[in-house]
Design an enzyme around this catalytic site. Structure first.
Site, PDB file in Angstrom:
ATOM      1  N   VAL A 133     -44.964  -4.467  -3.298  1.00  0.00           N
ATOM      2  CA  VAL A 133     -45.564  -5.283  -4.360  1.00  0.00           C
ATOM      3  C   VAL A 133     -44.844  -5.164  -5.700  1.00  0.00           C
ATOM      4  CG1 VAL A 133     -47.839  -5.318  -3.277  1.00  0.00           C
ATOM      5  CG2 VAL A 133     -47.290  -3.493  -4.893  1.00  0.00           C
ATOM      6  N   LYS A 134     -43.648  -4.595  -5.707  1.00  0.00           N
ATOM      7  CA  LYS A 134     -42.943  -4.441  -6.975  1.00  0.00           C
ATOM      8  C   LYS A 134     -42.056  -5.657  -7.291  1.00  0.00           C
ATOM      9  CE  LYS A 134     -44.495  -0.372  -8.213  1.00  0.00           C
ATOM     10  NZ  LYS A 134     -45.451   0.158  -7.217  1.00  0.00           N
TER      11      LYS A 134
END
Ligand SMILES: *Cc1c(COP(=O)(O)O)cnc(C)c1O
Length: 397
Positions: free
Chosen positions: A185-186
């Protein structure tokens, strides 16, 4: 923030290269790998884009924090100062190396307060670890000055802020060591991955050795490599690095995109005089991964969050009672619920956190809403979302 929203042909091509050669490991197999070194190529890409001498790609951001602490020589009996608003990985890494986490309050930057850091320093303090939460930075000049005076290491957790800058320097390159996460999710992702960056020529080879069981990587045969230090396995695989390499090349594109959407949202919300935006330290430029703002009261903030949920506005967070990001819900830490034995200093330090008062941080997080900037939306969707958010907030303030 998430690069996974924009996966495409570039990522597929890099992964296919690895599958074609069949070499999934980042070290060795020189003859079979058909010239493909995805982990090395991604490290080079990071060094060039962030203007830093060394990058070590690792299996996660948590591995990056742990390795940074280890190569800095931090261990049992040492204290590391971390903010009370972060991700659990901050204290996990400190505990992993045998050191004791000391938690301090945040301020209106949503990152560690330099005044709180100054107060928390003891004879055992070895490092200060600011976390550039939600796309923006801590007051780095103030922290640098404290670390210089007190002879402490400065280790930046820039996992949520890749691409942000402070006085012209990239976040992660200002302290002695900087850490990134490339989890799913970065801003850019490897699926799972992370990196430590540094300009320190002594730390760089230690990172390479530590993350691969202590291998010195000097010969052409792994079996006969020397092991100058005790190490661990925090290696990334070539498959993960292949995805990350394609994503890293697209970082400037992702950042431009984020900035554009951030400004659409900010412009709409700035019409509401009761909204106060997070403070960005002078000379800083956010990565624009999130837009963060404060409403006048905690009650209004909770009411706005309820309206958001009701109207389908997702990806906005009120972190006050979040399980993973704020000390209020970290009973497992306060009670020292570890599977293995903690050392005495750690037990005392954790009990102290249980008795500590974080009212100052409560006051900021109680009134804060943090909105993820979604790359997968069209600008029309972002504009509609911004207008709806402004309307809903207008109802509660
Ligand atoms: C994601 C994150 C980490 C840990 O990264 P992983 O790759 O998931 O281990 C550490 N610190 C912060 C602030 C993060 O957001």
């Amino acid at each position: 923030m998430p690069g996974f929203e924009l996966f495409g042909e570039a990522e597929r091509k890099e992964v296919q290269d690895v599958l074609n050669s069949g070499v999934l490991m980042r070290y060795g197999f020189d003859n079979q790998r058909q010239g493909h070194w995805k982990a090395k190529a991604m490290e080079l890409e990071i060094c060039q884009q962030l203007n830093v001498k060394h990058a070590q790609l690792l299996s996660s951001g948590t591995a990056a924090l742990t390795s940074a602490l280890v190569v800095a020589g931090i261990g049992a009996g040492d204290e590391v100062i971390v903010p009370a608003f972060t991700f659990v990985a901050s204290f996990e890494a400190v505990l992993m190396v045998g050191a004791t986490p000391v938690l301090v309050d945040i301020d209106n930057t949503l990152t560690m307060s330099p005044a709180a850091v100054a107060q928390a320093i003891s004879a055992k303090t070895k490092a200060v670890m600011p976390v550039h939460m939600c796309g923006s930075m801590a007051d780095m000049d103030a922290l640098k000055s404290i670390c210089k005076t007190e002879n402490l290491l400065l280790i930046e957790d820039a996992c949520q802020a890749i691409g942000g800058t402070y006085k012209g320097q990239n976040l992660g390159t200002i302290g002695d060591l900087g850490c990134f996460s490339f989890d799913a999710v970065k801003t850019i992702t490897c699926g799972e991955g992370g990196a430590v960056i540094t300009n320190n020529d002594l730390f760089a080879p230690l990172l390479d050795q530590y993350s691969d069981h202590g291998h010195d990587h000097l010969g052409s045969n792994r079996g006969t490599d020397g092991h100058p230090i005790l190490g661990y396995n925090f290696r990334i695989s070539e498959l993960n690095a292949a995805v990350g390499l394609a994503q890293a090349r697209r970082l400037p594109e992702f950042l431009r995109h984020q900035k554009h959407y951030y400004h659409i949202l900010k412009t709409a919300l700035a019409r509401i005089p009761e909204i106060e935006f997070r403070r960005v330290p002078e000379g800083g430029e956010e990565s624009y991964a999130f837009l963060n703002f404060f409403l006048p009261t905690e009650e209004q903030t909770k009411a706005a969050m309820l309206l958001f949920a009701d109207q389908g506005i997702g990806d906005c967070f009120h972190y006050l009672d979040n399980n993973w990001h704020y000390v209020r819900q970290w009973d497992h830490l306060k009670w020292g619920n570890a599977l293995n034995n903690l050392n005495e200093a750690q037990k005392i330090g954790l009990a102290l956190i249980g008795r500590q008062n974080f009212q100052r941080s409560d006051a900021f997080l109680g009134r804060n809403i943090s909105c993820l900037i979604k790359l997968g939306m069209t600008s029309t969707e972002v504009e509609q979302r911004a207008e709806l958010m402004a309307t809903l907030i207008g109802k509660v303030v």
